[in-house]
Design an enzyme around this catalytic site. Structure first.
Site, PDB file in Angstrom:
ATOM      1  N   LYS A 127      57.118 -34.516  -1.735  1.00 33.84           N
ATOM      2  CA  LYS A 127      55.900 -34.139  -2.470  1.00 33.84           C
ATOM      3  C   LYS A 127      54.860 -33.612  -1.480  1.00 33.84           C
ATOM      4  O   LYS A 127      54.164 -32.639  -1.750  1.00 33.84           O
ATOM      5  CB  LYS A 127      55.349 -35.344  -3.247  1.00 33.84           C
ATOM      6  CG  LYS A 127      54.213 -35.014  -4.212  1.00 33.84           C
ATOM      7  CD  LYS A 127      52.826 -35.027  -3.578  1.00 33.84           C
ATOM      8  CE  LYS A 127      51.723 -34.723  -4.591  1.00 33.84           C
ATOM      9  NZ  LYS A 127      50.391 -34.641  -3.950  1.00 33.84           N
ATOM     10  N   ASP A 154      56.093 -18.298  -9.207  1.00 36.07           N
ATOM     11  CA  ASP A 154      56.492 -19.328 -10.166  1.00 36.07           C
ATOM     12  C   ASP A 154      56.645 -20.672  -9.453  1.00 36.07           C
ATOM     13  O   ASP A 154      57.673 -20.947  -8.827  1.00 36.07           O
ATOM     14  CB  ASP A 154      57.815 -18.882 -10.815  1.00 36.07           C
ATOM     15  CG  ASP A 154      58.212 -19.748 -11.991  1.00 36.07           C
ATOM     16  OD1 ASP A 154      57.824 -20.933 -12.025  1.00 36.07           O
ATOM     17  OD2 ASP A 154      58.928 -19.236 -12.872  1.00 36.07           O
ATOM     18  N   HIS A 189      41.043 -39.086   4.210  1.00 37.63           N
ATOM     19  CA  HIS A 189      40.677 -38.688   2.857  1.00 37.63           C
ATOM     20  C   HIS A 189      39.262 -39.129   2.492  1.00 37.63           C
ATOM     21  O   HIS A 189      38.662 -38.609   1.572  1.00 37.63           O
ATOM     22  CB  HIS A 189      41.628 -39.352   1.847  1.00 37.63           C
ATOM     23  CG  HIS A 189      42.842 -38.532   1.536  1.00 37.63           C
ATOM     24  ND1 HIS A 189      42.812 -37.521   0.620  1.00 37.63           N
ATOM     25  CD2 HIS A 189      44.105 -38.573   2.006  1.00 37.63           C
ATOM     26  CE1 HIS A 189      44.014 -36.979   0.547  1.00 37.63           C
ATOM     27  NE2 HIS A 189      44.816 -37.593   1.387  1.00 37.63           N
TER      28      HIS A 189
HETATM   29  P1  NAD Z   1      59.918  -8.335 -12.524  1.00 36.28           P
HETATM   30  O1  NAD Z   1      60.769  -8.217 -13.736  1.00 36.28           O
HETATM   31  O2  NAD Z   1      58.463  -8.157 -12.662  1.00 36.28           O
HETATM   32  O3  NAD Z   1      60.410  -7.315 -11.404  1.00 36.28           O
HETATM   33  C1  NAD Z   1      61.749  -7.150 -11.101  1.00 36.28           C
HETATM   34  C2  NAD Z   1      62.081  -5.674 -10.944  1.00 36.28           C
HETATM   35  O4  NAD Z   1      61.231  -5.017 -10.022  1.00 36.28           O
HETATM   36  C3  NAD Z   1      63.450  -5.475 -10.365  1.00 36.28           C
HETATM   37  O5  NAD Z   1      64.417  -5.679 -11.372  1.00 36.28           O
HETATM   38  C4  NAD Z   1      63.378  -4.055  -9.841  1.00 36.28           C
HETATM   39  O6  NAD Z   1      63.787  -3.140 -10.842  1.00 36.28           O
HETATM   40  C5  NAD Z   1      61.899  -3.830  -9.566  1.00 36.28           C
HETATM   41  N1  NAD Z   1      61.555  -3.618  -8.139  1.00 36.28           N
HETATM   42  C6  NAD Z   1      60.634  -2.738  -7.677  1.00 36.28           C
HETATM   43  N2  NAD Z   1      60.533  -2.799  -6.336  1.00 36.28           N
HETATM   44  C7  NAD Z   1      61.398  -3.729  -5.911  1.00 36.28           C
HETATM   45  C8  NAD Z   1      61.739  -4.279  -4.616  1.00 36.28           C
HETATM   46  N3  NAD Z   1      61.168  -3.864  -3.477  1.00 36.28           N
HETATM   47  N4  NAD Z   1      62.658  -5.271  -4.552  1.00 36.28           N
HETATM   48  C9  NAD Z   1      63.239  -5.721  -5.676  1.00 36.28           C
HETATM   49  N5  NAD Z   1      62.967  -5.233  -6.914  1.00 36.28           N
HETATM   50  C10 NAD Z   1      62.043  -4.257  -7.049  1.00 36.28           C
HETATM   51  O7  NAD Z   1      60.089  -9.777 -11.846  1.00 36.28           O
HETATM   52  P2  NAD Z   1      61.295 -10.741 -11.496  1.00 36.28           P
HETATM   53  O8  NAD Z   1      61.046 -11.122 -10.086  1.00 36.28           O
HETATM   54  O9  NAD Z   1      62.645 -10.206 -11.834  1.00 36.28           O
HETATM   55  O10 NAD Z   1      61.004 -11.980 -12.453  1.00 36.28           O
HETATM   56  C11 NAD Z   1      60.028 -12.913 -12.104  1.00 36.28           C
HETATM   57  C12 NAD Z   1      59.398 -13.542 -13.306  1.00 36.28           C
HETATM   58  O11 NAD Z   1      60.370 -14.189 -14.132  1.00 36.28           O
HETATM   59  C13 NAD Z   1      58.424 -14.609 -12.919  1.00 36.28           C
HETATM   60  O12 NAD Z   1      57.200 -14.352 -13.541  1.00 36.28           O
HETATM   61  C14 NAD Z   1      59.058 -15.903 -13.457  1.00 36.28           C
HETATM   62  O13 NAD Z   1      58.069 -16.828 -13.815  1.00 36.28           O
HETATM   63  C15 NAD Z   1      59.855 -15.429 -14.608  1.00 36.28           C
HETATM   64  N6  NAD Z   1      60.997 -16.209 -15.109  1.00 36.28           N
HETATM   65  C16 NAD Z   1      61.524 -17.267 -14.437  1.00 36.28           C
HETATM   66  C17 NAD Z   1      62.629 -17.952 -14.920  1.00 36.28           C
HETATM   67  C18 NAD Z   1      63.219 -19.076 -14.116  1.00 36.28           C
HETATM   68  O14 NAD Z   1      62.829 -19.296 -12.986  1.00 36.28           O
HETATM   69  N7  NAD Z   1      64.173 -19.852 -14.645  1.00 36.28           N
HETATM   70  C19 NAD Z   1      63.202 -17.549 -16.111  1.00 36.28           C
HETATM   71  C20 NAD Z   1      62.670 -16.455 -16.788  1.00 36.28           C
HETATM   72  C21 NAD Z   1      61.576 -15.783 -16.267  1.00 36.28           C
END
Ligand code: NAD
Length: 415
Positions: A256, A272, A369
């Site tokens: 923690k 996240d 603290h």
């Molecule tokens: P996102 O969908 O905003 O971006 C992903 C896309 O960005 C990629 O698919 C790619 O097409 C593009 N991209 C552009 N430049 C890039 C680069 N330099 N490198 C890689 N990709 C690039 O975000 P994400 O990261 O796919 O999803 C993150 C979000 O999903 C968070 O907000 C999270 O809270 C949420 N989420 C989390 C869970 C989980 O952790 N279990 C489940 C569902 C959703």
């Protein structure tokens, strides 16, 4: 008043606030506080649902971080006193012997596709492995942008659950500089029908795994014995670490403390926090029982050497990182890639942990603290402005920090 409020989503910000104000008996100041400044209502309302305002917590900056020879300022968003100070302090000690040194794996996340109702799951596994290239192609067709940036689906794994007559296919995706959940989920959904076709089973779950064992960041540092308070403190830290290593009750609190630092940075950048927390704690139990994420040893000079290894599902773009404060936090942090970001997080976690262990093993945590705690209690007792520090000081002098005592002191001072 019921919390069942049909059509709440259709109301304006003011209308929503009015209902919530009444519901929870909020003051006008409460409403002003949650309205926020940096993030407009319009932007917030696009991020989540039923928005009534924004929530502000302090954003601090931890100093003294030297990581791979480069200086970093670490933005931390957190409500808990002493965390930012403790991280800065440990980073200052690490600096004496060269700061933090890091490494990391490629940013590979796992997408899980569950295939059920299989008569012959082992056989199905073989059928899937034969089609690996085609599966990867289907996945990569979903995200030409990710592929353009050098990422994409790289490999597959199949895990058999014999008794349950099911398999789980792991799609290993290099997500480059994003957290990757959306990217991976899209791919997992896209390959599922093909996996059904190959095996004759039925696909149920198609979702990322937060146990990001292939996206690992590591950090190490030498903590100078003298700066820590001498040999006695080093030995006591090692004893404290020994308990955490063998006892899940202590390990949970130990970890923690690590997450105090990591989550604060993850939060400041609007990554996240749940994904990172879940990943780290699960990683801490990967060998069957819950244990520590950091390790400590004494080197030949008598210094304390510390190390950490954690999964780090964080992005420098994508997700909610366009939040105005997150953007500034990432700018302050100055990380260019998600790999670098993960390595910074590991270093912050190690620093935070060392600081806590040092305080616990030496003078105890409460002394450090005390001052901040006293200020909080003084404010709780109704002190304002300069009075907060005056009341806090008197309580520290007395050695008793309680609201009733703060009230007494406040009354006396007012007289
Ligand atoms: P996102 O969908 O905003 O971006 C992903 C896309 O960005 C990629 O698919 C790619 O097409 C593009 N991209 C552009 N430049 C890039 C680069 N330099 N490198 C890689 N990709 C690039 O975000 P994400 O990261 O796919 O999803 C993150 C979000 O999903 C968070 O907000 C999270 O809270 C949420 N989420 C989390 C869970 C989980 O952790 N279990 C489940 C569902 C959703």
């Amino acid at each position: 008043m019921s919390s069942r409020i049909p059509g709440f989503y259709k109301l304006s910000q003011e209308e929503r606030l009015k209902i919530v104000k009444e519901f929870a008996k909020l003051s006008d100041e409460d409403i002003e506080a949650i309205k926020g400044k940096a993030l407009s209502f319009e932007a917030a309302n696009r991020m989540i649902e039923n928005v009534i305002g924004t929530h502000e917590i302090p954003l601090g900056v931890a100093t003294n971080f030297l990581i791979n020879g480069r200086d970093y300022l670490i933005p931390m968003a957190i409500e808990e006193p002493s965390v930012v100070a403790a991280a800065s302090n440990a980073a200052r000690i690490a600096r004496i012997k060269g700061g933090f040194h890091t490494s990391s794996s490629d940013p590979v996340m796992i997408g899980q596709i569950q295939i059920t109702d299989l008569k012959t799951p082992y056989y199905a596994k073989m059928q899937i492995m034969e089609k690996k290239e085609e599966i990867l192609r289907i996945a990569n067709d979903q995200d030409p942008v990710l592929v353009k940036f050098g990422g994409g689906a790289r490999d597959i794994e199949v895990r058999v659950f014999e008794k349950e007559k099911m398999i789980v296919v792991h799609l290993l995706v290099d997500v480059r500089d994003v957290m990757g959940a959306n990217a991976v989920n899209t791919m997992a959904e896209a390959v599922a029908p093909f996996l059904e076709k190959i095996t004759g089973g039925s696909a149920v779950l198609r979702i990322i795994s937060n146990l990001a064992v292939y996206r690992i960041a590591r950090s190490r540092a030498i903590f100078d014995a003298e700066a820590l308070g001498g040999e006695r403190v080093v030995n006591r830290i090692l004893k404290a670490y020994t308990l955490a290593k063998v006892d899940p009750f202590r390990a949970t609190t130990h970890n923690k403390g690590i997450m105090n630092g990591i989550t604060a940075v993850v939060s400041a950048t609007c990554n996240d926090t749940r994904a990172v927390e879940a990943g780290c704690h699960a990683y801490a139990s990967r060998n069957g029982s819950y244990t520590v994420l950091t390790h400590y040893e004494k080197n030949e000079d008598g210094d304390l050497v510390g190390s950490i290894e954690i999964p780090t599902a964080v992005g420098v773009i994508g997700g909610a990182t366009k939040h105005p404060i997150a953007r500034v936090s990432l700018k302050i942090l100055g990380v260019k890639t998600s790999k670098e970001f993960g390595e910074v997080l590991a270093s912050v976690g190690l620093a935070q942990n060392l600081a806590a262990l040092r305080a616990l093993s030496d003078e105890g945590i409460q002394k450090g603290h005390m001052k901040l705690h006293a200020r909080n209690i003084a404010a709780m007792a109704g002190a304002e402005g300069e009075m907060i520090d005056k009341v806090a000081e008197k309580m520290v002098e007395k050695g008793t920090i309680r609201v009733d005592v703060a009230k007494e002191i406040l009354e006396e001072l007012k007289k």
